[in-house]
Design a protein around this motif. Structure first.
Motif, PDB file in Angstrom:
ATOM      1  N   GLU A 140       0.844  -1.371   0.082  1.00 23.25           N
ATOM      2  CA  GLU A 140       0.019  -0.226  -0.083  1.00 23.25           C
ATOM      3  C   GLU A 140       0.963   1.432  -0.218  1.00 23.25           C
ATOM      4  OE1 GLU A 140      -2.371  -3.353   1.973  1.00 23.25           O
ATOM      5  OE2 GLU A 140      -0.275  -2.486   2.402  1.00 23.25           O
ATOM      6  N   ASP A 145       1.587   0.174  -6.269  1.00 18.75           N
ATOM      7  CA  ASP A 145       0.168   0.243  -5.852  1.00 18.75           C
ATOM      8  C   ASP A 145      -0.537   1.403  -6.057  1.00 18.75           C
ATOM      9  OD1 ASP A 145      -2.276  -0.178  -3.744  1.00 18.75           O
ATOM     10  OD2 ASP A 145      -1.591   1.430  -2.748  1.00 18.75           O
ATOM     11  N   ARG A 149      -3.912   1.277  -8.601  1.00 18.62           N
ATOM     12  CA  ARG A 149      -5.339   1.793  -8.217  1.00 18.62           C
ATOM     13  C   ARG A 149      -5.804   2.935  -9.449  1.00 18.62           C
ATOM     14  NH1 ARG A 149      -6.177   2.742  -2.368  1.00 18.62           N
ATOM     15  NH2 ARG A 149      -4.480   1.540  -1.242  1.00 18.62           N
ATOM     16  N   ALA A 215      -4.145   6.223  -0.347  1.00 16.31           N
ATOM     17  CA  ALA A 215      -3.223   4.973  -0.441  1.00 16.31           C
ATOM     18  C   ALA A 215      -2.304   5.185   0.882  1.00 16.31           C
ATOM     19  CB  ALA A 215      -2.354   4.895  -1.591  1.00 16.31           C
TER      20      ALA A 215
END
Length: 280
Positions: A140, A145, A149, A215
């Protein structure tokens, strides 16, 4: 001569040091979790083009060098493809981040680059860590990441029209089948991280800044809040994502901590200081 390496999935920074003078150069990244020996050997062989003298010691910090087995494998590769007579030490990229940030002092360290990892460092070793779980299950707040997303939002048609138009102008349009092929490739995490500059360029757009902040919030909750972070401990970050998004990162941290924060774009200078100045 000493050879120092800081290797992530995207790139490897090398420092060739003669005394206190060091020359920096770059190669493709190395990650043992995703790469074959043939590919690693190809990259390491290219390193030898940058020098012609024997190497006395190699200090390699790398993504994927996360167990004794991986340490032995990486050490063997370094001797096999660079210099068979060199004294070799292979470490995790996370220990490299700790040494670069704090030297022989204490702190809570994090990597926020292509991947993400955290831990508590006592000045000598990592005494506590939360498993990052890697690209598929964790990381994350990392570049991979953030890119993942963004791509999920694009494929689900959740991007605001303004950002969708900019995205397709920059990268073209594609369907999920294209991404499925990437997911089966050698380094999918590095691919997804290539979309981070789009978020940086469009950070003034509320949707983009909210994606990054969300995030980072998940990163803090799943990682830093698991540690007993006393007020005297510094919290340090190494990596391009932490560096380029540091305003949003600091704003997120301020919701949970009042500790001093140290942010480095990359750990190389700190590793040079550690090995050239402090390690005899």
């Amino acid at each position: 001569m000493k050879l120092i390496a800081d290797s992530g999935s995207t790139k490897t920074n090398w420092a060739l040091c003669q005394g206190t003078f060091c020359r920096i150069f770059k190669t493709e990244g190395i990650n043992l979790h995703f790469m074959s020996e043939e590919k690693v050997g190809e990259i390491l062989t290219s390193v030898k083009l940058h020098f012609g003298e024997a190497i006395s010691s190699i200090h390699f910090y790398g993504a994927g060098v996360s167990s004794s087995d991986k340490i032995n494998v990486m050490s063997g590769y370094l001797n096999k493809y660079i210099d068979s007579s060199a004294e070799v030490d292979a470490f995790s990229d996370f220990l490299g981040a700790c040494r670069a940030l704090f030297g022989k002092g204490e702190g809570v360290a994090s990597i926020l680059g292509t991947g993400a990892s955290t831990g508590v460092y006592n000045g000598d070793d990592i005494i506590q860590s939360v498993p990052s779980l890697g690209f598929w299950l964790g990381d994350e707040g990392s570049g991979s990441d953030l890119g993942k997303r963004l791509i999920k939002a694009y494929l689900r048609d959740e991007l605001p029209l303004e950002l969708k138009t900019k995205f397709e102008k920059e990268y073209g349009s594609f369907e999920r089948e294209h991404i499925f092929k990437i997911m089966a490739s050698e380094k999918p995490n590095a691919y997804f991280a290539t979309f981070v500059p789009f978020l940086k360029i469009n950070l003034e757009h509320e949707w983009a800044s909210h994606l990054v902040s969300r995030a980072f919030d998940e990163f803090v909750k799943h990682n830093l809040l698991r540690y007993d972070v006393g007020g005297n401990l510094k919290i340090g970050f190494v990596g391009s994502v932490g560096f380029y998004f540091q305003d949003l990162l600091k704003a997120t941290l301020a919701k949970y901590f009042d500790n001093d924060v140290v942010i480095l774009q990359d750990p190389m200078q700190g590793l040079i200081d550690y090995h050239v100045t402090n390690v005899q």
